[in-house]
Design an enzyme around this catalytic site. Sequence first.
Site, PDB file in Angstrom:
ATOM      1  N   SER A  65      -2.111 -21.559  42.518  1.00 20.78           N
ATOM      2  CA  SER A  65      -0.965 -21.757  41.621  1.00 20.78           C
ATOM      3  C   SER A  65      -0.881 -20.648  40.579  1.00 20.78           C
ATOM      4  O   SER A  65      -1.869 -19.989  40.259  1.00 20.78           O
ATOM      5  CB  SER A  65      -1.099 -23.091  40.873  1.00 20.78           C
ATOM      6  OG  SER A  65      -1.474 -24.127  41.733  1.00 20.78           O
TER       7      SER A  65
HETATM    8  N1  SAH Z   1      -6.288 -25.572  43.366  1.00 22.53           N
HETATM    9  C1  SAH Z   1      -6.176 -24.476  44.303  1.00 22.53           C
HETATM   10  C2  SAH Z   1      -4.800 -24.345  44.922  1.00 22.53           C
HETATM   11  C3  SAH Z   1      -4.608 -25.287  45.949  1.00 22.53           C
HETATM   12  S1  SAH Z   1      -3.265 -25.153  47.057  1.00 22.53           S
HETATM   13  C4  SAH Z   1      -6.587 -23.164  43.695  1.00 22.53           C
HETATM   14  O1  SAH Z   1      -6.929 -23.121  42.511  1.00 22.53           O
HETATM   15  O2  SAH Z   1      -6.611 -22.165  44.428  1.00 22.53           O
HETATM   16  C5  SAH Z   1      -3.364 -26.810  47.626  1.00 22.53           C
HETATM   17  C6  SAH Z   1      -4.590 -27.122  48.451  1.00 22.53           C
HETATM   18  O3  SAH Z   1      -4.550 -28.507  48.761  1.00 22.53           O
HETATM   19  C7  SAH Z   1      -4.630 -26.388  49.778  1.00 22.53           C
HETATM   20  O4  SAH Z   1      -5.832 -25.682  49.882  1.00 22.53           O
HETATM   21  C8  SAH Z   1      -4.545 -27.511  50.816  1.00 22.53           C
HETATM   22  O5  SAH Z   1      -5.304 -27.258  51.974  1.00 22.53           O
HETATM   23  C9  SAH Z   1      -5.103 -28.688  50.027  1.00 22.53           C
HETATM   24  N2  SAH Z   1      -4.746 -30.024  50.507  1.00 22.53           N
HETATM   25  C10 SAH Z   1      -3.565 -30.461  51.010  1.00 22.53           C
HETATM   26  N3  SAH Z   1      -3.641 -31.775  51.313  1.00 22.53           N
HETATM   27  C11 SAH Z   1      -4.899 -32.188  50.970  1.00 22.53           C
HETATM   28  C12 SAH Z   1      -5.594 -33.434  51.042  1.00 22.53           C
HETATM   29  N4  SAH Z   1      -5.019 -34.536  51.510  1.00 22.53           N
HETATM   30  N5  SAH Z   1      -6.863 -33.469  50.603  1.00 22.53           N
HETATM   31  C13 SAH Z   1      -7.491 -32.361  50.121  1.00 22.53           C
HETATM   32  N6  SAH Z   1      -6.885 -31.164  50.043  1.00 22.53           N
HETATM   33  C14 SAH Z   1      -5.601 -31.069  50.457  1.00 22.53           C
END
Ligand code: SAH
Length: 221
Positions: A65
């Site tokens: 993000s």
């Molecule tokens: N917080 C992260 C950005 C995450 S993007 C950072 O600092 O880089 C969102 C993430 O959520 C992705 O990696 C995706 O694979 C994950 N995601 C999506 N659905 C999910 C679920 N049900 N449980 C765990 N992770 C999930």
Amino acid sequence: MGRTLDFAAERERMVGQLVRAGYVKNPRVRDAFRAVPRERFVPPVDSEDAYVDVPLPIGAGQTISAPSMIAIMLDEASLEPGERVLEIGTGSGYHAALLAHLVGARKVITIERNPELASWGRSNLAGAGYGEVSVVVGDGSLGYPEGAPYDCIMATAGAPRIPDAWPPQLSPRGRIVAPVGSSRHGQVLIVATRRPDGTLHTREGTSCAFVPLVGAQAWPD
Ligand code: SAH
């Protein structure tokens, strides 16, 4: 010849911008952004843009993000040292590192559904000195009951609604900060606080655009 970047100077510049723009209000959140080296959490090809306030691709169709969005979430969460936090969506590990700076690395559990991203995030965290954060592979739409109760559950992927599994995993003063929306790609930031009777008091914050939360109590695969 390639440009040699002074990441520490770039980081200070970004923090100054986030403060001036009003995204970072809490001095502890400012100190977290000052401390965590974002260049260690973006793919090497994008390290020149590590301190530009934009989301960046991290592979598997996911993004880290924008710092301003993370700042808004950390501000809404009002975290105190020692509080227990579950982050949903580890991705690069950057957001988890900021959480670790705020509450202590041992107090942070982050759950990621994609095993490759989880191991990348884990090694980024270790490389930046936050190896004590627990990175778990699993479906965060179900929370992570093994580590409950949490003072904060923070999701970095957008859910169609707050999953039923989350509120029972909150401590008495627990809160949820999560993007929620009826579209897979557009949400509003929801800040929900647990009432003494276990129900949630919910408030809507800024509109936002996170990747979808995919799971049993979220969007289908
Ligand atoms: N917080 C992260 C950005 C995450 S993007 C950072 O600092 O880089 C969102 C993430 O959520 C992705 O990696 C995706 O694979 C994950 N995601 C999506 N659905 C999910 C679920 N049900 N449980 C765990 N992770 C999930």
